[in-house]
Motif scaffolding. Sequence first.
Motif, mmCIF file in Angstrom:
data_model
loop_
_atom_site.group_PDB
_atom_site.id
_atom_site.type_symbol
_atom_site.label_atom_id
_atom_site.label_comp_id
_atom_site.label_asym_id
_atom_site.label_seq_id
_atom_site.Cartn_x
_atom_site.Cartn_y
_atom_site.Cartn_z
ATOM 1 N N LEU A 1 2.502 8.682 -11.031
ATOM 2 C CA LEU A 1 1.719 8.690 -12.335
ATOM 3 C C LEU A 1 1.086 10.235 -12.563
ATOM 4 C CD1 LEU A 1 -0.216 5.083 -11.888
ATOM 5 C CD2 LEU A 1 1.126 5.839 -13.803
ATOM 6 N N TRP A 2 0.699 10.702 -11.563
ATOM 7 C CA TRP A 2 0.255 12.099 -11.557
ATOM 8 C C TRP A 2 1.279 13.051 -11.761
ATOM 9 C CZ3 TRP A 2 0.971 15.496 -6.848
ATOM 10 C CH2 TRP A 2 0.626 16.920 -7.218
ATOM 11 N N LYS A 3 2.590 12.870 -11.070
ATOM 12 C CA LYS A 3 3.480 13.930 -11.231
ATOM 13 C C LYS A 3 4.343 13.831 -12.558
ATOM 14 C CE LYS A 3 4.776 16.970 -8.662
ATOM 15 N NZ LYS A 3 4.592 18.098 -8.557
ATOM 16 N N ARG A 4 4.725 12.414 -12.777
ATOM 17 C CA ARG A 4 5.450 12.370 -13.908
ATOM 18 C C ARG A 4 4.737 12.142 -15.404
ATOM 19 N NH1 ARG A 4 8.945 6.895 -13.888
ATOM 20 N NH2 ARG A 4 6.986 6.166 -15.034
ATOM 21 N N ASP A 5 3.716 11.481 -15.043
ATOM 22 C CA ASP A 5 3.027 10.713 -16.523
ATOM 23 C C ASP A 5 1.890 11.357 -16.581
ATOM 24 O OD1 ASP A 5 5.134 9.028 -16.301
ATOM 25 O OD2 ASP A 5 3.987 7.467 -15.271
ATOM 26 N N GLY A 6 1.562 12.668 -15.898
ATOM 27 C CA GLY A 6 0.347 13.299 -16.374
ATOM 28 C C GLY A 6 -0.887 12.657 -15.977
ATOM 29 N N ASN B 1 0.960 -1.160 0.051
ATOM 30 C CA ASN B 1 0.185 -0.267 0.081
ATOM 31 C C ASN B 1 0.928 1.340 -0.115
ATOM 32 O OD1 ASN B 1 -2.328 -1.135 -0.181
ATOM 33 N ND2 ASN B 1 -2.348 -1.859 2.186
ATOM 34 N N ALA B 2 2.026 1.368 0.746
ATOM 35 C CA ALA B 2 2.881 2.388 0.625
ATOM 36 C C ALA B 2 3.710 2.530 -0.623
ATOM 37 C CB ALA B 2 4.184 2.115 1.648
ATOM 38 N N LYS B 3 3.732 1.214 -1.325
ATOM 39 C CA LYS B 3 4.271 1.387 -2.698
ATOM 40 C C LYS B 3 3.275 2.054 -3.646
ATOM 41 C CE LYS B 3 4.078 -2.374 -5.235
ATOM 42 N NZ LYS B 3 4.272 -3.655 -5.971
ATOM 43 N N ILE B 4 1.990 1.675 -3.476
ATOM 44 C CA ILE B 4 1.052 2.054 -4.378
ATOM 45 C C ILE B 4 0.798 3.573 -4.348
ATOM 46 C CG2 ILE B 4 -1.394 1.685 -5.203
ATOM 47 C CD1 ILE B 4 -1.092 -0.992 -4.701
ATOM 48 N N ILE B 5 0.838 4.186 -3.058
ATOM 49 C CA ILE B 5 0.789 5.466 -2.865
ATOM 50 C C ILE B 5 1.859 6.407 -3.540
ATOM 51 C CG2 ILE B 5 0.818 7.349 -0.896
ATOM 52 C CD1 ILE B 5 -0.443 5.439 0.793
ATOM 53 N N GLY B 6 2.838 5.572 -3.423
ATOM 54 C CA GLY B 6 4.122 6.492 -4.303
ATOM 55 C C GLY B 6 3.777 6.391 -5.746
ATOM 56 N N ILE B 7 3.519 5.058 -6.105
ATOM 57 C CA ILE B 7 3.306 4.985 -7.672
ATOM 58 C C ILE B 7 2.184 5.721 -8.428
ATOM 59 C CG2 ILE B 7 2.344 3.042 -9.456
ATOM 60 C CD1 ILE B 7 3.814 1.022 -8.077
ATOM 61 N N PHE B 8 0.877 5.890 -7.611
ATOM 62 C CA PHE B 8 -0.289 6.776 -8.078
ATOM 63 C C PHE B 8 0.215 8.258 -7.916
ATOM 64 C CE2 PHE B 8 -3.646 3.456 -7.060
ATOM 65 C CZ PHE B 8 -3.334 2.716 -7.891
ATOM 66 N N LEU C 1 -4.694 9.693 -8.323
ATOM 67 C CA LEU C 1 -5.034 10.366 -7.192
ATOM 68 C C LEU C 1 -6.235 10.189 -6.347
ATOM 69 C CD1 LEU C 1 -3.286 13.888 -7.841
ATOM 70 C CD2 LEU C 1 -2.290 11.801 -6.915
ATOM 71 N N SER C 2 -7.418 9.739 -7.235
ATOM 72 C CA SER C 2 -8.505 9.616 -6.255
ATOM 73 C C SER C 2 -8.543 8.210 -5.490
ATOM 74 C CB SER C 2 -9.788 9.429 -7.603
ATOM 75 O OG SER C 2 -9.507 8.382 -8.284
ATOM 76 N N PHE C 3 -7.635 7.355 -5.717
ATOM 77 C CA PHE C 3 -7.503 6.213 -5.195
ATOM 78 C C PHE C 3 -6.702 6.228 -3.883
ATOM 79 C CE2 PHE C 3 -7.540 4.351 -9.472
ATOM 80 C CZ PHE C 3 -8.751 3.857 -9.515
ATOM 81 N N ALA D 1 -6.308 15.826 -2.693
ATOM 82 C CA ALA D 1 -7.654 15.896 -3.330
ATOM 83 C C ALA D 1 -7.997 16.857 -4.360
ATOM 84 C CB ALA D 1 -8.833 16.003 -2.270
ATOM 85 N N HIS D 2 -7.444 18.193 -4.316
ATOM 86 C CA HIS D 2 -7.712 19.307 -5.185
ATOM 87 C C HIS D 2 -7.114 18.936 -6.318
ATOM 88 C CE1 HIS D 2 -3.834 19.733 -2.951
ATOM 89 N NE2 HIS D 2 -3.528 20.858 -4.139
ATOM 90 N N GLU D 3 -5.855 18.141 -6.224
ATOM 91 C CA GLU D 3 -5.238 17.881 -7.725
ATOM 92 C C GLU D 3 -5.902 16.822 -8.272
ATOM 93 O OE1 GLU D 3 -2.828 19.442 -8.892
ATOM 94 O OE2 GLU D 3 -1.977 20.427 -7.094
ATOM 95 N N ALA D 4 -6.673 15.838 -7.665
ATOM 96 C CA ALA D 4 -7.403 14.598 -8.098
ATOM 97 C C ALA D 4 -8.578 15.250 -9.104
ATOM 98 C CB ALA D 4 -7.790 13.820 -7.168
ATOM 99 N N ARG D 5 -9.293 16.444 -8.470
ATOM 100 C CA ARG D 5 -10.222 16.956 -9.081
ATOM 101 C C ARG D 5 -9.836 17.902 -10.303
ATOM 102 N NH1 ARG D 5 -11.705 17.461 -3.539
ATOM 103 N NH2 ARG D 5 -10.936 19.527 -3.496
#
Length: 329
Positions: free
Chosen positions: A274-279, A264-271, A284-286, A324-328
């Motif tokens: 995915l936002w910061k690097r891959d757009g 779960n820590a890994k996935i927090i980092g991966i998600f 982030l909603s997860f 949350a604001h970034e996810a929206r």
Amino acid sequence: MIPPASAPLFLESCGWGGAQILPLAGDASFRRYFRVVDGDRRAVLMDAPPPHEDPRPFVGVAEWLTGHGFAAPSILGRDLEQGLLLIEDFGDARVKEHVEDVPADEDAVYRRAIDLLAALHRLPSCDLPPYDRAVYQREAGLVTEWYCPAVGLDVDAKGYVAAWDAVLPLVERDAVPPVTVLRDYHAENIMIIEDGERSFGLGLLDFQDALAGHPAYDLVSLLQDARRDVDPALEQAMLAHYKARVAVSADFDAAYAILGAQRNAKIIGIFTRLWKRDGKPRYLSFLPRMWSLLERDLAHPALAPVKAWFDANIPAGHRHDALAHEARA
């Protein structure tokens, strides 16, 4: 989702010349998938472009799984240099949507998924690299590498590594003999297929990153799903169902919690990556779900050093809804 320019020639070489190539799905990696339609025939084109992707591990694990009676997609054609595979099409009936559309089936479908894991774990591991301390640490470190900077935290990165070093030996002692760990065994990667004689009527996808490791990891993937809520009561019932079929050690529950926290820590980092690097901000909603699962795992006494690090370095206000604001957006 435009097919690669080389796709028509590749399909012709596989006996699918002139077939339609329809967008099917992308995922969190560079891989893309297309449905190939030729009259009544259906197949899936996997585009795993080098140097970012390599389809060879998928082929190796798929052939091992099918050789042992599990329903991985048959390989219908391959061009490994271009990263193209033509594989069996399992259709559109994913476990996730099926149990959401037919909630009464949830218990039975999850029992079948657990039975599949139990059968897999009775076998010696496929010839795979080990899921070892270096991999665990690299993955867990995605939190300090990506999430913490994203929420403006300067944290004790060395202390984080030390905290994991304090708890991972229990998993390592408990992981003998290692099993084939598919690593993304969850409701969006398990298909309901018609042929009930094959692998409990469940088709397997997205196993190219498989490693040899602890059997609890894929249980965590399934029962602490990043993309759908699994009721804690169902989680406990399925763990009991697994233990009734596979002998486990006295430390199994602690290992399950440690691997749950690590994943779960890994996935927090991966998600976050995915936002910061891959757009891809939709991931982030997860994060609120991931933080809830992580905090549940951290409550296990075996994770005391890791929990202490999180409490000292990532306060509550920088967790669940911090992005949350970034996810929206």
